[in-house]
Design a protein around this motif. Structure first.
Motif, short mmCIF file in Angstrom:
data_model
loop_
_atom_site.label_atom_id
_atom_site.label_comp_id
_atom_site.label_asym_id
_atom_site.label_seq_id
_atom_site.Cartn_x
_atom_site.Cartn_y
_atom_site.Cartn_z
N PHE A 1 31.28 -7.75 -15.89
CA PHE A 1 31.11 -6.39 -16.38
C PHE A 1 30.81 -5.45 -15.22
N LYS A 2 31.52 -4.35 -15.17
CA LYS A 2 31.29 -3.29 -14.18
C LYS A 2 30.85 -2.04 -14.94
N ILE A 3 29.59 -1.62 -14.70
CA ILE A 3 29.01 -0.48 -15.42
C ILE A 3 28.93 0.71 -14.48
N LYS A 4 29.54 1.82 -14.85
CA LYS A 4 29.63 3.00 -14.00
C LYS A 4 28.99 4.19 -14.72
N SER A 5 28.05 4.86 -14.05
CA SER A 5 27.36 5.99 -14.69
C SER A 5 27.27 7.16 -13.73
N LEU B 1 33.42 -4.18 0.22
CA LEU B 1 32.08 -4.67 0.51
C LEU B 1 31.01 -4.03 -0.37
N SER B 2 31.41 -3.54 -1.53
CA SER B 2 30.46 -2.83 -2.39
C SER B 2 29.61 -3.78 -3.22
N PHE B 3 30.04 -5.02 -3.42
CA PHE B 3 29.25 -5.94 -4.25
C PHE B 3 29.68 -7.37 -4.01
N ALA B 4 28.77 -8.29 -4.31
CA ALA B 4 29.05 -9.73 -4.41
C ALA B 4 28.15 -10.23 -5.53
N THR B 5 28.70 -10.40 -6.73
CA THR B 5 27.93 -10.76 -7.91
C THR B 5 27.85 -12.27 -8.03
N THR C 1 28.54 -19.39 -5.13
CA THR C 1 29.78 -18.73 -5.54
C THR C 1 29.47 -17.30 -5.98
N TYR C 2 30.33 -16.35 -5.55
CA TYR C 2 30.15 -14.94 -5.86
C TYR C 2 31.49 -14.33 -6.25
N ILE C 3 31.43 -13.37 -7.18
CA ILE C 3 32.62 -12.59 -7.53
C ILE C 3 32.70 -11.40 -6.58
N VAL C 4 33.85 -11.21 -5.96
CA VAL C 4 34.06 -10.13 -4.99
C VAL C 4 35.36 -9.41 -5.31
N ARG C 5 35.66 -8.41 -4.51
CA ARG C 5 36.85 -7.60 -4.78
C ARG C 5 37.53 -7.21 -3.48
N SER C 6 38.84 -7.12 -3.51
CA SER C 6 39.61 -6.52 -2.42
C SER C 6 40.36 -5.34 -3.00
N ARG C 7 40.73 -4.40 -2.14
CA ARG C 7 41.38 -3.21 -2.67
C ARG C 7 42.46 -2.71 -1.72
N CYS C 8 43.42 -2.05 -2.32
CA CYS C 8 44.50 -1.39 -1.60
C CYS C 8 44.68 -0.03 -2.25
N ALA D 1 43.06 -2.85 -7.15
CA ALA D 1 42.05 -3.85 -6.79
C ALA D 1 42.49 -5.23 -7.25
N ARG D 2 42.05 -6.23 -6.50
CA ARG D 2 42.15 -7.62 -6.90
C ARG D 2 40.76 -8.24 -6.85
N TYR D 3 40.41 -8.98 -7.87
CA TYR D 3 39.13 -9.66 -7.92
C TYR D 3 39.32 -11.14 -7.58
N GLY D 4 38.24 -11.76 -7.15
CA GLY D 4 38.33 -13.17 -6.80
C GLY D 4 36.96 -13.75 -6.56
N TYR D 5 36.94 -14.94 -5.94
CA TYR D 5 35.69 -15.66 -5.68
C TYR D 5 35.49 -15.85 -4.19
N LEU D 6 34.25 -15.66 -3.76
CA LEU D 6 33.79 -16.04 -2.42
C LEU D 6 32.91 -17.26 -2.62
N LYS D 7 33.21 -18.34 -1.90
CA LYS D 7 32.48 -19.60 -2.11
C LYS D 7 32.05 -20.17 -0.76
N PHE D 8 30.74 -20.50 -0.66
CA PHE D 8 30.22 -21.16 0.52
C PHE D 8 30.35 -22.68 0.38
#
Length: 509
Positions: free
Chosen positions: A50-54, A481-485, A491-498, A502-509
Motif C-alpha cells: 500500500f502506498k498512501i499519499k496525502s 531511493l524514496s523507500f525500502a519497505t 527482504t525489502y520492497i523497492v522501486r525503480s523509475r523511468c 515505475a517498476r516495483y521489485g525486491y531487494l534481498k540481502f
C-alpha cells in the motif's frame, strides 16, 4: 599480528559478499501520479503493498488522501488507480470537517484527526475517526475536545503527535490569543483508544508574537514534549523545550538559547527503553549558497555543533551535552538508529530549489506552475555514545549528483540498513555512459553500496552487480531511493523509475 589481521580481513570480506544485495524487478509497469510535494507512507500487510499519499488541497480546503494498492504475487500489478480515502465532499459546497493529521495504526487502519468550527457555539472542535486504507470505510467521527474561537477565520490550532509504539497521542490545544497577553494552551494525553487520560493547562511566558508552529513529541510512556520558538523584545528569537511528565501537573521549560545567537535549526527525537533522546543541530543561522539551481536559491543548513539531551521516563534530564563539529554546510538531519547504546545519526546533503514557470495560458496569469530542483553532494554519518554524549566519529561519503527536477529528489537520497553493527548505504552514482565523445554526455545512475563499520571506516564502496537498473544507454530505469519497505529481516520492497513510469521489485540481502 599480520596473520590475525589477515584472518579478520578474510572473514570481513566473506561477510561483505554475503550481505551484498540482489534485486528482482517486476515486468509490469505503473504510472507515477500525485507524488510531488505529497507526504508518502508505504506499508506491506503480508499480501499486498500500500502506498498512501496525502497533501493539502486548497481547492477543497482539505487534505487529499490517495492509496495505490499493488499485489506482489501478480507481478506488482496495481489494483486500483487513485483510490481516495480522504473525507467525502458533498455534491454542493465543502465538507466542513477538515482532516489535519493521519497516523498509521496496524494492518490497514489509520486514525484521522478532524477539526471543525462550530458556528453556533463559536468553538473549534477536534474529532477522531478510524479509516481503512483497503476498503475506504470510516468510523463515525468521535468528539474529542474543543476550545473557544473568535470566528471561522480566527480559530486557533491543534498540534498532534503519535508515540513510536503507537500507544499514546499528544495534543496541544492553542486558542487564538491576544499579542498583548500570555499564550495559554491545554495539553492532552490520549490512550490507544483515543480517549483523554491526562490533561493540563499551561501558560507560556510573554512573547512579542505568537509562535506560528509548535513541534510535539510523545514518549512511549505517555509524556509530552513541546519545542516552540520564543520571540522576546530586543532578543533574537530562539527555541525552548517544554516537557510534561504526565504523572504530574508540572510543565518544565528547558531553554535552548545558544551563545552568539546560534539556533537549534533541526532536530529529532528517538525513543529508548530508558527514556527519550533529543538531538538537535545547532547553526550559526547564516545561509550559504553553494549551488545555483537555475536562478532558485537552494536551502542550506550549516551545522556547527550538536545538542544531545537524554530525558528519563520521568522527564528528568540525565544528559545535556553539546558536541562541537567543524562547520558542515547543508547537512540535513534525516534519521536516527539506536543500537548497543550508540546513536547513529544520518544526514543527507540535498540542496533544493524552486522556480515559478510562466502560466501555460496567458489569459490566466495566476494559474502558474512550479519547477522543483534537487542536487546532492553526498551523505554524512555520525556515531554518538548515548551514555556520555561524546562523538565517536564522523564519516562523510562524497557523491556529487547532477540536478533532477520534479522527482522529490528520489534519485538522490539513500537507502540505509543497519546490519550486524555495520551501516549499509545504497545510493546512485551518475556516470557518463558515452565517454568516447566530449560533445554529448549521457549520464546513467549506477546502483552503489557503501559499508561503514562500527569504527566509522568506509570498508567498501562498490557497484551492486546485476542490479537491473541504470548502466546502459537505452535502459532508463534507475533506482528510486524514496523507500525500502520491509517484508522480513532480509527482504525489502523497492522501486525503480523511468520518468513517470515505475517498476516495483525486491531487494534481498
Amino acid at each position: 599480528m599480520k596473520k590475525i589481521s589477515f584472518i579478520i580481513l578474510f572473514f570481513q570480506s566473506i561477510f561483505l559478499v554475503a550481505q551484498t544485495p540482489t534485486f528482482k524487478w517486476s515486468e509490469s509497469q505503473s504510472s507515477i501520479e500525485n507524488e510531488l510535494n505529497y507526504t508518502i507512507e508505504n506499508h506491506f500487510d503480508g499480501k499486498r503493498f500500500f502506498k498512501i499519499k496525502s497533501a493539502y488541497n486548497d481547492k477543497i480546503f482539505n487534505k487529499d488522501v490517495f492509496v495505490d494498492i499493488f499485489s506482489p504475487n501478480d507481478d506488482f500489478e496495481k489494483d486500483e488507480n487513485n483510490f481516495s480515502v480522504g473525507l467525502e465532499q458533498p455534491v454542493m459546497g465543502k465538507n466542513m470537517k477538515t482532516l489535519t493529521n493521519l497516523f498509521y495504526l496496524t494492518g490497514k487502519d489509520y486514525v484521522y484527526f478532524l477539526t471543525e468550527f462550530n458556528s453556533e457555539t463559536k468553538e473549534f472542535e477536534l474529532f477522531t475517526q478510524k479509516a481503512n486504507i483497503d476498503t475506504g470505510t470510516k468510523t463515525i467521527a468521535t468528539f474529542l475536545a474543543k476550545m473557544p474561537a473568535k470566528n471561522m477565520f480566527n480559530i486557533g490550532d491543534y498540534f498532534i503527535a503519535q508515540s513510536e509504539n503507537k500507544q499514546f497521542y499528544g495534543v496541544v490545544s492553542r486558542p487564538s490569543g491576544d499579542k498583548k497577553l500570555n499564550e495559554k494552551v491545554t495539553l492532552y494525553i490520549l490512550d490507544v483508544n483515543f480517549k483523554i487520560v491526562k490533561s493540563v493547562e499551561h501558560e507560556f511566558s510573554f512573547t512579542t508574537k505568537q509562535s506560528f508552529n509548535i513541534n510535539c513529541y510523545v514518549s512511549n510512556n505517555g509524556n509530552l514534549a513541546i519545542v516552540r520558538e520564543l520571540d522576546l523584545p530586543k532578543i533574537k528569537p530562539y527555541k525552548s523545550l517544554f516537557y510534561w511528565d504526565s504523572k504530574t501537573q508540572n510543565v518544565v521549560e528547558h531553554n535552548l538559547k545558544q551563545d552568539l545567537d546560534f539556533q537549534v535549526s533541526q532536530f529529532k527525537w528517538k525513543e529508548a527503553e530508558n527514556g527519550s533522546y533529543f538531538i538537535g543541530g545547532i547553526s550559526d543561522g547564516k545561509r550559504k549558497v553553494g549551488i545555483d539551481l537555475g536562478g532558485a536559491l537552494p536551502e542550506a543548513n550549516p551545522t556547527n555543533s550538536l545538542l544531545l539531551m537524554h530525558f528519563d521516563s520521568d522527564g528528568k534530564v540525565i544528559l545535556n551535552e553539546k558536541i562541537t563539529l567543524e562547520k558542515q554546510n547543508n547537512i540535513n538531519f534525516e534519521q536516527v538508529f539506536l543500537q548497543d547504546n550508540k546513536l547513529w545519526l544520518l544526514f543527507n546533503e540535498l540542496y533544493t530549489g524552486s522556480k515559478r514557470l510562466p502560466p501555460p495560458d496567458p489569459t490566466k496569469p495566476l494559474e502558474y506552475n512550479w519547477e522543483y530542483s534537487f542536487v546532492s553532494t553526498g551523505y554524512s554519518v555520525m556515531k554518538v555514545d548515548a551514555t556520555t554524549g561524546k562523538l565517536d566519529w564522523f564519516t562523510r561519503i562524497k557523491n556529487e549528483e547532477p540536478r533532477t527536477t520534479n522527482d522529490n529528489g528520489d534519485h538522490l537520497k539513500y537507502l540505509p540498513f543497519l546490519r550486524k553493527n555495520q551501516l549499509v548505504l545504497i545510493y546512485n552514482d551518475s556516470r557518463d555512459t558515452n565517454p568516447n565523445t566530449k560533445y554529448f554526455v549521457r549520464n546513467s545512475r549506477f546502483a552503489v553500496m557503501s559499508v561503514i563499520n562500527s569504527d566509522g571506516s568506509i570498508i567498501t564502496t562498490k557497484d551492486i552487480p546485476n542490479s537491473g537498473v541504470g548502466k546502459t544507454y537505452n535502459f532508463c530505469y534507475e533506482l528510486d531511493l524514496s523507500f525500502a519497505t520491509p517484508v522480513d529481516d532480509n527482504t525489502y520492497i523497492v522501486r525503480s523509475r523511468c520518468g513517470n513510469s515505475a517498476r516495483y521489485g525486491y531487494l534481498k540481502f
